[in-house]
Design a protein around this motif. Sequence first.
Motif, PDB file in Angstrom:
ATOM      1  N   UNK A 122       0.810  -1.216   0.000  1.00 15.10           N
ATOM      2  CA  UNK A 122       0.000   0.000   0.000  1.00 15.10           C
ATOM      3  C   UNK A 122       0.846   1.270   0.000  1.00 15.10           C
ATOM      4  N   UNK A 123       2.141   1.134  -0.242  1.00 16.23           N
ATOM      5  CA  UNK A 123       2.990   2.309  -0.308  1.00 16.23           C
ATOM      6  C   UNK A 123       4.210   2.151  -1.181  1.00 16.23           C
ATOM      7  N   UNK A 124       4.827   0.975  -1.187  1.00 18.46           N
ATOM      8  CA  UNK A 124       6.111   0.870  -1.888  1.00 18.46           C
ATOM      9  C   UNK A 124       6.077   1.202  -3.365  1.00 18.46           C
ATOM     10  N   UNK A 125       5.027   0.813  -4.089  1.00 21.19           N
ATOM     11  CA  UNK A 125       5.069   0.971  -5.538  1.00 21.19           C
ATOM     12  C   UNK A 125       5.196   2.421  -5.956  1.00 21.19           C
ATOM     13  N   UNK A 126       4.543   3.336  -5.246  1.00 18.12           N
ATOM     14  CA  UNK A 126       4.631   4.722  -5.698  1.00 18.12           C
ATOM     15  C   UNK A 126       5.897   5.417  -5.236  1.00 18.12           C
ATOM     16  N   UNK A 155      -1.450   2.335  -5.946  1.00 22.91           N
ATOM     17  CA  UNK A 155      -0.732   3.350  -6.697  1.00 22.91           C
ATOM     18  C   UNK A 155      -1.395   4.687  -6.472  1.00 22.91           C
ATOM     19  N   UNK A 156      -0.668   5.751  -6.744  1.00 21.91           N
ATOM     20  CA  UNK A 156      -1.243   7.094  -6.737  1.00 21.91           C
ATOM     21  C   UNK A 156      -1.618   7.437  -8.173  1.00 21.91           C
ATOM     22  N   UNK A 187       4.679  11.267 -14.988  1.00 21.31           N
ATOM     23  CA  UNK A 187       4.358  10.443 -13.824  1.00 21.31           C
ATOM     24  C   UNK A 187       5.389  10.537 -12.716  1.00 21.31           C
ATOM     25  N   UNK A 188       6.431  11.329 -12.912  1.00 24.57           N
ATOM     26  CA  UNK A 188       7.509  11.423 -11.930  1.00 24.57           C
ATOM     27  C   UNK A 188       7.297  12.663 -11.057  1.00 24.57           C
ATOM     28  N   UNK A 203       6.230   7.966  -7.950  1.00 25.04           N
ATOM     29  CA  UNK A 203       5.748   7.713  -9.303  1.00 25.04           C
ATOM     30  C   UNK A 203       4.228   7.639  -9.256  1.00 25.04           C
ATOM     31  N   UNK A 204       3.561   8.352 -10.167  1.00 25.39           N
ATOM     32  CA  UNK A 204       2.107   8.386 -10.223  1.00 25.39           C
ATOM     33  C   UNK A 204       1.642   7.562 -11.435  1.00 25.39           C
ATOM     34  N   UNK A 205       0.851   6.527 -11.172  1.00 28.55           N
ATOM     35  CA  UNK A 205       0.431   5.587 -12.213  1.00 28.55           C
ATOM     36  C   UNK A 205      -0.793   6.066 -12.991  1.00 28.55           C
TER      37      UNK A 205
END
Length: 285
Positions: A122-126, A155-156, A187-188, A203-205
């Motif tokens: 719930x946090x690492x990917x972004x 993701x955000x 997205x950065x 990073x924003x998906x």
Amino acid sequence: MTERPPAGMDPAIADYYDRAPEEARLEHGAFRLEAARTRELIERHAPRPPGTVLDVGGAAGAYALWLAERGYDVRLVDASPRLVAEARRRSAQAPRALASCEVGDARALAADDGSAALVLLLGPLYHLTAATDRRAALREAARVLRPGGVLVAAGISRWASALDGLARDLLRDARFAAIVERDIREGQHRNPTDRLDYFTTAYFHKPAELQAEVEEAGLAVEGLYGVEGPGWILPDLTKRWNDPERRAALLHVARLLEAEPTMLGCSAHLLAVGRKIPEAGAPAA
């Protein structure tokens, strides 16, 4: 504090979580809508307890402790030593303690293969701004899942900062406007200012990107959701949330729009739910 963040962690991210009150974030404003809806979506897809949950990026334990109270064996991992220490403190005072709280790296988990029924990312990917790092984290999540186990990955939204800037009238600040332009273009997300509320390196998906990354890790995507719906940008959200009838309306609209492809990006957060497909003859989680 003797523990250190994982090697290679972006110093800007480490500094942000040392200073920002992440442990209390979900108790305020639009974040309460995020928390309620995230819990709702986890409950909808999670295997029944008992079972092992690995909460990767679990911060101070907002979701980990909630799941522990529901009968899961929950192991929390986070890159911030300060937040892990807070999770340990809260766990020691909780009705049902967490099984463990450790500083760790989502890209290289200490958990055994096939050891978890549910993995939360719930946090690492972004905060993994390189696609290679996100792929590594998702492969690790897939590795530690049991056959039939479930991943819930956040993701955000690519458009979150633009909508936040409109709602909070931040676009008058040329520095924030420039941040938004880059967010939408690449997205950065980068924050060269000293304002914590402009967030940190991320990073924003786009919704389809998040789904594709989960699928690339070998998981079957069973749902792709917009978490908050459009309600999070309402300037009077706190007042609405404190009124039970109006809160119910916020949640109802979020549910109505949660899987509508043309509306996913209006949420601040996206959730992808993936399942590890059992091999023929293998028992499911």
